[in-house]
Enzyme design. Sequence first.
Site, PDB file in Angstrom:
ATOM      1  N   SER A  77       0.602  -1.845   0.118  1.00  0.00           N
ATOM      2  CA  SER A  77       0.040   0.498  -0.402  1.00  0.00           C
ATOM      3  C   SER A  77       0.963   1.361   0.051  1.00  0.00           C
ATOM      4  O   SER A  77       0.277   2.326  -0.403  1.00  0.00           O
ATOM      5  CB  SER A  77      -1.005   0.093   1.462  1.00  0.00           C
ATOM      6  N   LYS A  80       0.349   3.532  -3.144  1.00  0.00           N
ATOM      7  CA  LYS A  80      -0.750   4.497  -2.655  1.00  0.00           C
ATOM      8  C   LYS A  80      -0.857   5.820  -3.019  1.00  0.00           C
ATOM      9  O   LYS A  80      -1.241   6.066  -3.633  1.00  0.00           O
ATOM     10  CB  LYS A  80      -1.833   3.536  -2.025  1.00  0.00           C
ATOM     11  N   TYR A 204      -2.815  -2.059 -10.306  1.00  0.00           N
ATOM     12  CA  TYR A 204      -2.661  -1.632  -8.727  1.00  0.00           C
ATOM     13  C   TYR A 204      -2.233  -2.699  -7.912  1.00  0.00           C
ATOM     14  O   TYR A 204      -1.403  -2.711  -7.193  1.00  0.00           O
ATOM     15  CB  TYR A 204      -4.385  -1.570  -8.558  1.00  0.00           C
ATOM     16  N   TYR A 256      -3.968   3.389   7.578  1.00  0.00           N
ATOM     17  CA  TYR A 256      -5.040   2.323   7.946  1.00  0.00           C
ATOM     18  C   TYR A 256      -6.326   2.980   8.944  1.00  0.00           C
ATOM     19  O   TYR A 256      -6.478   4.007   8.964  1.00  0.00           O
ATOM     20  CB  TYR A 256      -5.025   0.638   7.740  1.00  0.00           C
ATOM     21  N   VAL A 274       1.264  -4.036   3.597  1.00  0.00           N
ATOM     22  CA  VAL A 274       0.492  -5.396   5.224  1.00  0.00           C
ATOM     23  C   VAL A 274       1.882  -5.742   4.226  1.00  0.00           C
ATOM     24  O   VAL A 274       2.076  -6.996   5.154  1.00  0.00           O
ATOM     25  CB  VAL A 274      -0.399  -5.763   4.280  1.00  0.00           C
TER      26      VAL A 274
HETATM   27  O1  DON Z   1      -4.685  -5.254  -2.149  1.00  0.00           O
HETATM   28  C1  DON Z   1      -4.234  -5.624  -1.253  1.00  0.00           C
HETATM   29  O2  DON Z   1      -4.646  -6.824  -0.605  1.00  0.00           O
HETATM   30  C2  DON Z   1      -2.769  -5.830  -1.166  1.00  0.00           C
HETATM   31  N1  DON Z   1      -2.236  -5.690  -2.707  1.00  0.00           N
HETATM   32  C3  DON Z   1      -2.261  -3.958  -1.021  1.00  0.00           C
HETATM   33  C4  DON Z   1      -1.827  -4.376   0.466  1.00  0.00           C
HETATM   34  C5  DON Z   1      -1.873  -3.792   1.525  1.00  0.00           C
HETATM   35  O3  DON Z   1      -0.891  -2.752   1.774  1.00  0.00           O
HETATM   36  C6  DON Z   1      -3.351  -2.566   2.417  1.00  0.00           C
HETATM   37  N2  DON Z   1      -3.778  -1.973   2.157  1.00  0.00           N
HETATM   38  N3  DON Z   1      -4.066  -0.866   1.936  1.00  0.00           N
END
Ligand code: DON
Length: 330
Positions: A77, A80, A204, A256, A274
């Site tokens: 993320s 983003k 994405y 988050y 994550v």
């Molecule tokens: O969309 C997902 O599940 C992950 N690839 C993104 C993960 C992440 O770090 C959490 N997202 N806000």
Amino acid sequence: MVEDRIKENNVQMYSQSKACLDEWVTHYQSYSTYGQTANYIPALRTINSSHLGICIIVPDGTMIKSGDCEVSFTLQSISKVISFIAACLSRGIPYVLERVDVEPTGDAFNSIIRLEMHKPGKPFNPMINAGAITIASLLPGESSQNKLEFLDVFIEKMIGKRPTINEEVFRSEWQTAHRNRALAYYLKETGFLESEVEESLEVYLKLCSIEVNTEDIALIGLILAHDGYHPIRKEQVLPKNVAKLAKALMLTCGMYNASGKFAAFVGLPAKSGVSGGIMALVPPSVRKELPFQNGCGIGIYGPAIDEYGNSLTGVKLLKHIAQEWDLSIF
Ligand code: DON
């Protein structure tokens, strides 16, 4: 003469800071057993959850590193922030904000609930999945490759190298992206997604799968700390107003649904992923008696994550650093 003395003082300050970091990293590494790697992505299940590393970069390019700072990991993320900036560069801020808002949700990053509850279903912010998938669809180019190429060029401008994608992580995410697919279809139906569902998802998830290390994200943090000016290359690589907007989003939505607590107890704009990465930044301050008051970028990697999806050891380490060195922006 004066310059020499400043340099000497800095060298001494950085070596003291490095000694502190080594001690704190060792201490907080022991908390990694309280967290878990992101096991909803099969390829991330098997990574070493006890790693903890940090890299701090200051405007003259000096780096202070400690722990497992050279281990590479995927952006997840943290991408983003980068895709949001890139969309603003290509479409302009008003166009982007017509399609994605800048309000925190207090919900989990992959939540779908607010899309239906608040008409017309505009994603609340670009740091949650619904917002980031929409942003991916806005990137310039007629194909996922063109969109990714635009991002690659921009990332290279900041970190001085072309990013590579961890194909194993990408495949793993692609095969298990059921919730993200649901979000994308919903956004397509409500008219927010500008590209096709599969293309937006591919962009994405490939952005999430870009490989970095703590130095790379610390450098991006440093550039944002200086409002888009790359202090090492001495070049403005993104406009000031876009950098400021990205920092506001990092502060209010970057960690988050723990962003409020993070702002209260750490007090720095930051974005987590994550896989255990945290990109944080310290803007320059008028007080010069403490270390890092000319601003710095901070990259952390600690793959044991907490219930919110943030690096458990990384957040503890950052909280300690911010308190010891009085780095909070408040
Ligand atoms: O969309 C997902 O599940 C992950 N690839 C993104 C993960 C992440 O770090 C959490 N997202 N806000």
